[in-house]
Write a protein that holds these residues in place. Structure first.
Motif, PDB file in Angstrom:
ATOM      1  N   LYS A  66       0.826  -1.201   0.000  1.00  0.00           N
ATOM      2  CA  LYS A  66       0.000   0.000   0.000  1.00  0.00           C
ATOM      3  C   LYS A  66       0.862   1.255   0.000  1.00  0.00           C
ATOM      4  CE  LYS A  66      -3.829  -2.196   2.495  1.00  0.00           C
ATOM      5  NZ  LYS A  66      -4.692  -2.159   3.702  1.00  0.00           N
ATOM      6  N   THR A  67       1.880   1.283   0.851  1.00  0.00           N
ATOM      7  CA  THR A  67       2.773   2.450   0.896  1.00  0.00           C
ATOM      8  C   THR A  67       3.510   2.612  -0.429  1.00  0.00           C
ATOM      9  OG1 THR A  67       3.078   2.073   3.274  1.00  0.00           O
ATOM     10  CG2 THR A  67       4.664   3.507   2.156  1.00  0.00           C
ATOM     11  N   PHE A 103      -5.746   1.133  -7.572  1.00  0.00           N
ATOM     12  CA  PHE A 103      -5.269   0.628  -6.284  1.00  0.00           C
ATOM     13  C   PHE A 103      -5.817  -0.772  -6.021  1.00  0.00           C
ATOM     14  CE2 PHE A 103      -5.975   0.138  -1.670  1.00  0.00           C
ATOM     15  CZ  PHE A 103      -4.657   0.213  -1.237  1.00  0.00           C
ATOM     16  N   ASP A 151       2.190   6.836  -6.850  1.00  0.00           N
ATOM     17  CA  ASP A 151       1.013   7.486  -7.431  1.00  0.00           C
ATOM     18  C   ASP A 151       1.224   8.992  -7.305  1.00  0.00           C
ATOM     19  OD1 ASP A 151      -1.470   8.167  -8.416  1.00  0.00           O
ATOM     20  OD2 ASP A 151      -2.517   7.732  -6.530  1.00  0.00           O
ATOM     21  N   MET A 159      -5.171   7.715  -7.283  1.00  0.00           N
ATOM     22  CA  MET A 159      -5.405   6.321  -6.906  1.00  0.00           C
ATOM     23  C   MET A 159      -5.254   5.385  -8.107  1.00  0.00           C
ATOM     24  SD  MET A 159      -5.856   6.331  -3.680  1.00  0.00           S
ATOM     25  CE  MET A 159      -6.550   4.717  -3.356  1.00  0.00           C
ATOM     26  N   GLY A 194      -1.760  11.384  -7.182  1.00  0.00           N
ATOM     27  CA  GLY A 194      -2.729  11.074  -6.141  1.00  0.00           C
ATOM     28  C   GLY A 194      -4.114  10.737  -6.638  1.00  0.00           C
ATOM     29  N   TYR A 231       1.098   4.192  -3.004  1.00  0.00           N
ATOM     30  CA  TYR A 231       0.871   5.606  -2.750  1.00  0.00           C
ATOM     31  C   TYR A 231       2.111   6.433  -3.086  1.00  0.00           C
ATOM     32  CZ  TYR A 231      -3.271   4.062  -0.169  1.00  0.00           C
ATOM     33  OH  TYR A 231      -4.475   3.496   0.195  1.00  0.00           O
ATOM     34  N   THR A 232       3.298   5.886  -2.805  1.00  0.00           N
ATOM     35  CA  THR A 232       4.524   6.627  -3.066  1.00  0.00           C
ATOM     36  C   THR A 232       4.691   6.921  -4.552  1.00  0.00           C
ATOM     37  OG1 THR A 232       5.590   5.584  -1.155  1.00  0.00           O
ATOM     38  CG2 THR A 232       7.027   6.589  -2.807  1.00  0.00           C
TER      39      THR A 232
END
Length: 473
Positions: A238-239, A308, A245, A250, A248, A242-243
């Motif tokens: 998950k981290t 995601f 992306d 998703m 942001g 997000y890093t």
């Protein structure tokens, strides 16, 4: 108050404006290479803004997407999405009409008339009707429009992918040809040194660290440690998502996936090295191959974006999925054959064949000079006409020809003409002169044509003689 009302901004219709992109991601994503790329991206953005339709996309199987069956879920989207899609389609229709108008201006009057006639017969000569939307309904975006767009996009992207691979194959074959021609032009000592240099560069290029399987846990963990500098923390899918992306939204776009793959490419291809060692064209093809593999594994709805949910579905919430943990390594483009020997020979015939040489004989051998003199063709086969065509009629020396004295020509008496006497019977022409097969066939055809012409000429002369010898009544 009246002044304020008059200067107020108009109500915006259609899809919401694109949000500014933050971070290091490009402001404009890469184009698909399709003529309707802008229209496609607008439709996809608006459809994915609807949560219900997005959920259907993520859970649909590949066959339903490729066949356009997923389009039936368009009826479930809200009114705002449908209104936005209607506006997008109207703008696309206007763009196509403008293109047709500009094309009409460059056509002659005859072309315009012929095009109108073809249209009357359900055909179009100059203008291609776009198949990615329903032009019969230019006002609203319906299920048929989405179905056509999905089918057309899938087909065109596959065709572009084939074209790209074919162009790269031709590039590699041309590169091989130029290298071989360069070596041929060198003297023996220089050629040996150049071959040794190229072999050394090839060995140096092969001495690189192990290339991890694109999209595997080992590949992502290496990026996690060396690029993200999180080596002091345990890898977390998950981290990691997000890093990378960057904007942001998703989702991982094509550019964001390319950024994750850069570390693997740098292991094999270094821009500081010479093109003989690390070819930049091969690096780009390697990027295409890695990217395609990642999307093939993770992009379940085939929209060239990794959401995601798709990412976690592939890796597992803690990276525990067996397929994600497996790493069989990766063979680069220079480790797998791009073309076969048959492909290369065909390419040489099409692009580098010598002028005038169609099919060179495979069993061409040198023969003794005496034998060649014995096999020289007669003068009428060397481009010179026979003696009876060199400015003087045959037999015109005060007496009429033999066939005008009541005797038929020799070849009409059961004997072959003089230039056919002495030749072995039952042997094809190409075995009598030692010439290439194609040239022999041409000579044989010319010889047969000359025989037919001579027969016709003799027949006409004989007919004229018979007419003059008939008594006058």
């Amino acid at each position: 108050m009246l002044l304020v009302c008059c200067t107020a901004k108009p109500v915006r219709r259609g899809p919401p404006p694109p949000q500014p992109v933050e971070g290091d991601s490009p402001e404009h994503p890469k184009s698909t290479g399709l003529a309707y790329d802008h229209y496609l991206k607008q439709v996809v953005d608006v459809l994915e803004s609807d949560p219900e339709f997005r959920k259907k996309l993520e859970t649909a199987n590949v066959s339903d997407i490729r066949s356009g069956k997923i389009a039936m879920y368009l009826e479930m989207v809200n009114h705002t999405v449908r209104t936005s899609l209607d506006e997008i389609k109207r703008r696309e229709i206007s763009r196509l009409q403008e293109l047709a108008r500009l094309q009409m201006q460059g056509m002659s009057g005859t072309d315009v008339i012929m095009n109108a006639m073809n249209r009357a017969h359900d055909g179009v000569k100059k203008f291609e009707i776009p198949s990615y939307l329903d032009v019969r309904n230019p006002h609203s975006f319906e299920v048929k429009d989405l179905e056509n767009l999905i089918i057309k996009t899938t087909s065109d992207l596959e065709e572009l992918d084939k074209q790209r691979k074919e162009e790269f194959k031709e590039y590699e074959m041309e590169k091989t040809f130029e290298q071989q021609e360069h070596l041929k032009a060198l003297k023996e000592e220089e050629r040996k040194r150049e071959e040794a240099r190229l072999e050394e560069l090839k060995k140096k290029h092969a001495q690189h660290p192990k290339v991890n399987h694109p999209g595997s846990k080992d590949q992502f963990e290496e990026v996690w440690e060396k690029v993200d500098h999180l080596e002091d923390q345990e890898f977390n899918p998950k981290t990691f998502f997000y890093t990378h992306d960057v904007n942001g939204d998703m989702e991982w776009s094509v550019d964001e996936v390319d950024a994750v793959l850069q570390l693997e490419l740098d292991k094999v291809y270094d821009a500081k090295n010479s093109p003989d060692e690390d070819d930049p064209v091969e690096r780009q093809e390697e990027m295409n191959r890695m990217r395609e593999h990642v999307f093939q594994e993770m992009d379940k709805d085939k929209n060239w974006r990794i959401s995601f949910q798709e990412f976690i579905g592939y890796t597992g919430s803690q990276g525990q999925n067996q397929e994600f943990q497996k790493d069989d390594g990766w063979k680069t483009v220079d480790e797998e054959p791009v073309f076969t020997d048959e492909d290369y020979q065909r390419y040489l015939q099409e692009h580098h064949a010598q002028p005038g040489v169609i099919h060179p004989p495979e069993n061409l051998q040198f023969q003794p000079e005496g034998q060649l003199h014995q096999q020289e063709p007669s003068e009428h086969q060397q481009g010179q006409p026979p003696a009876h065509q060199q400015g003087q009629p045959q037999g015109h020396q005060g007496q009429p020809p033999a066939h005008q004295q009541g005797q038929p020509p020799a070849h009409q008496q059961g004997q072959p003409p003089a230039y056919q006497q002495g030749q072995p019977q039952g042997q094809p022409v190409e075995q009598q002169h030692g010439q290439p097969v194609d040239q022999q066939n041409l000579d044989a055809e010319k010889l047969q044509q000359q025989i037919r012409d001579l027969q016709n000429q003799l027949h006409q002369q004989q007919q004229q003689q018979q007419n003059t010898q008939q008594p006058q009544h």
